[in-house]
Design an enzyme around this catalytic site. Structure first.
Site, PDB file in Angstrom:
ATOM      1  N   GLY A   8       0.834  -1.211   0.000  1.00  0.00           N
ATOM      2  CA  GLY A   8       0.000   0.000   0.000  1.00  0.00           C
ATOM      3  C   GLY A   8       0.857   1.245   0.000  1.00  0.00           C
ATOM      4  O   GLY A   8       0.634   2.165   0.784  1.00  0.00           O
ATOM      5  N   ALA A   9       1.843   1.254  -0.906  1.00  0.00           N
ATOM      6  CA  ALA A   9       2.950   2.202  -0.755  1.00  0.00           C
ATOM      7  C   ALA A   9       2.929   3.379  -1.705  1.00  0.00           C
ATOM      8  O   ALA A   9       3.849   4.188  -1.691  1.00  0.00           O
ATOM      9  CB  ALA A   9       4.274   1.447  -0.921  1.00  0.00           C
ATOM     10  N   SER A  10       1.906   3.521  -2.529  1.00  0.00           N
ATOM     11  CA  SER A  10       1.963   4.600  -3.519  1.00  0.00           C
ATOM     12  C   SER A  10       1.380   5.916  -3.017  1.00  0.00           C
ATOM     13  O   SER A  10       1.538   6.948  -3.650  1.00  0.00           O
ATOM     14  CB  SER A  10       1.261   4.179  -4.821  1.00  0.00           C
ATOM     15  OG  SER A  10      -0.089   3.875  -4.587  1.00  0.00           O
ATOM     16  N   GLY A  12      -0.197   8.153   0.821  1.00  0.00           N
ATOM     17  CA  GLY A  12      -0.498   8.185   2.243  1.00  0.00           C
ATOM     18  C   GLY A  12       0.627   7.665   3.147  1.00  0.00           C
ATOM     19  O   GLY A  12       1.816   7.945   2.923  1.00  0.00           O
ATOM     20  N   ILE A  13       0.234   6.908   4.154  1.00  0.00           N
ATOM     21  CA  ILE A  13       1.189   6.438   5.160  1.00  0.00           C
ATOM     22  C   ILE A  13       2.240   5.527   4.525  1.00  0.00           C
ATOM     23  O   ILE A  13       3.439   5.632   4.834  1.00  0.00           O
ATOM     24  CB  ILE A  13       0.429   5.707   6.296  1.00  0.00           C
ATOM     25  CG1 ILE A  13      -0.437   6.707   7.085  1.00  0.00           C
ATOM     26  CG2 ILE A  13       1.398   4.975   7.221  1.00  0.00           C
ATOM     27  CD1 ILE A  13      -1.394   6.063   8.099  1.00  0.00           C
ATOM     28  N   GLY A  14       1.808   4.644   3.629  1.00  0.00           N
ATOM     29  CA  GLY A  14       2.757   3.722   2.984  1.00  0.00           C
ATOM     30  C   GLY A  14       3.822   4.476   2.214  1.00  0.00           C
ATOM     31  O   GLY A  14       5.014   4.174   2.304  1.00  0.00           O
ATOM     32  N   TYR A 146     -14.787  -2.239   9.550  1.00  0.00           N
ATOM     33  CA  TYR A 146     -13.406  -1.733   9.508  1.00  0.00           C
ATOM     34  C   TYR A 146     -12.748  -1.960  10.865  1.00  0.00           C
ATOM     35  O   TYR A 146     -11.641  -2.500  10.960  1.00  0.00           O
ATOM     36  CB  TYR A 146     -13.394  -0.238   9.157  1.00  0.00           C
ATOM     37  CG  TYR A 146     -12.015   0.389   9.237  1.00  0.00           C
ATOM     38  CD1 TYR A 146     -11.060   0.145   8.259  1.00  0.00           C
ATOM     39  CD2 TYR A 146     -11.660   1.209  10.314  1.00  0.00           C
ATOM     40  CE1 TYR A 146      -9.788   0.709   8.337  1.00  0.00           C
ATOM     41  CE2 TYR A 146     -10.393   1.779  10.394  1.00  0.00           C
ATOM     42  CZ  TYR A 146      -9.458   1.529   9.396  1.00  0.00           C
ATOM     43  OH  TYR A 146      -8.195   2.085   9.485  1.00  0.00           O
TER      44      TYR A 146
END
Ligand SMILES: NC(=O)c1ccc[n+]([C@@H]2O[C@H](COP(=O)([O-])OP(=O)(O)OC[C@H]3O[C@@H](n4cnc5c(N)ncnc54)[C@H](OP(=O)(O)O)[C@@H]3O)[C@@H](O)[C@H]2O)c1
Length: 234
Positions: A8-10, A12-14, A146
């Site tokens: 999930g790196a593209s 935000g936090i990632g 969630y």
């Protein structure tokens, strides 16, 4: 050189975690679903290795693990960050919500971790850092599936930590509160009310940079004014 894999790196936090580790002596591998986001990441950080993978797809996760192990031998730090947020209470959400949230926030992290663990165990070193949430430990009227899924990710982290103690593998649960990312797009809040993603990334780096004799078990972070609540929407 350490090998760091961030899901999930593209954005935000990632992405903030990728940027933080890219400043260090590390080979950083970034994964996300969309090629456009990965291309943008590659354009600003050419040294980062980008791989498209949908963490909800078991075969794709297996292929990612296989490719990374074939190319790098082992992963030193796995950051299970990919996730998705869907608001809604348990009574009102649709029947598919729970499976959807478990697939987005838990199953891929569980599967990828299991594929990469044997090498960590063999080498008696490594770290798994799971990006959980304050919703992993707190109940909200609108927490719904969630929050159930994030509780499960936290439970996974705690059980894995116990299991890995004799094997020299450290497990960190990172529990951020509201962080300024695209997840909050459209929510009428001033940006200063939320934590910067770079602060969350800094804590991930701090946990990793300590000696292998120490594990930071939980990192609980909140905006200075606390959780977002009704008072924020007068
Ligand atoms: N922001 C917050 O306030 C907050 C608070 C607590 C916890 N968290 C947790 O922190 C993590 C990151 O949140 P964020 O706010 O930074 O999210 P974000 O800005 O929406 O970014 C999500 C990233 O993950 C990727 N992604 C989404 N689903 C994926 C999948 N199935 N497989 C692979 N990659 C996927 C996205 O790229 P693609 O869409 O191209 O795949 C994107 O790079 C999540 O686990 C979230 O639950 C966030």
């Amino acid at each position: 050189m350490s090998v760091v894999l961030v899901t999930g790196a593209s954005r935000g936090i990632g992405r903030a975690i990728v940027e933080r580790f890219a400043r260090e002596d590390a080979t950083v591998i970034a994964c996300a679903r969309g090629q456009a986001g990965l291309d943008a990441l590659k354009a600003s950080l050419p040294q980062v290795e980008c791989r498209a993978c949908d963490m909800r797809d078991g075969d794709a996760v297996d292929a990612l693990a296989r490719d990374v192990l074939a190319q790098h031998g082992a992963v030193d730090l796995l950051v299970n960050n990919a996730g998705a947020f869907r608001p809604g209470g348990i009574a009102g959400e649709d029947d598919g919500a729970l499976l959807d949230m478990l697939q987005a926030n838990l199953f891929g992290a569980y599967r990828l971790t299991r594929r990469l663990l044997p090498k960590m165990v063999e080498r008696r070193s490594g770290m798994v850092l799971n990006v959980c949430s304050t919703a992993s430990i707190a109940a909200y009227p609108n927490g719904g599936s969630y929050s159930i899924a994030k509780h499960a990710l936290y439970g996974f982290s705690r059980n894995l930590r116990e299991e890995m103690k004799p094997h020299g593998v450290r497990v960190v649960a990172l529990l951020p509160g509201a962080t300024l990312t695209a997840s909050w797009d459209g929510v009428p809040l001033p940006p200063e009310r939320l934590m910067p993603a770079a602060d969350v990334a800094e804590m991930a780096w701090a946990a990793w940079s300590l000696s292998a004799r120490t594990v930071v078990e939980d990192i609980l972070m909140r905006p200075q004014l606390g959780d977002i609540g009704e008072a924020d929407f007068p």
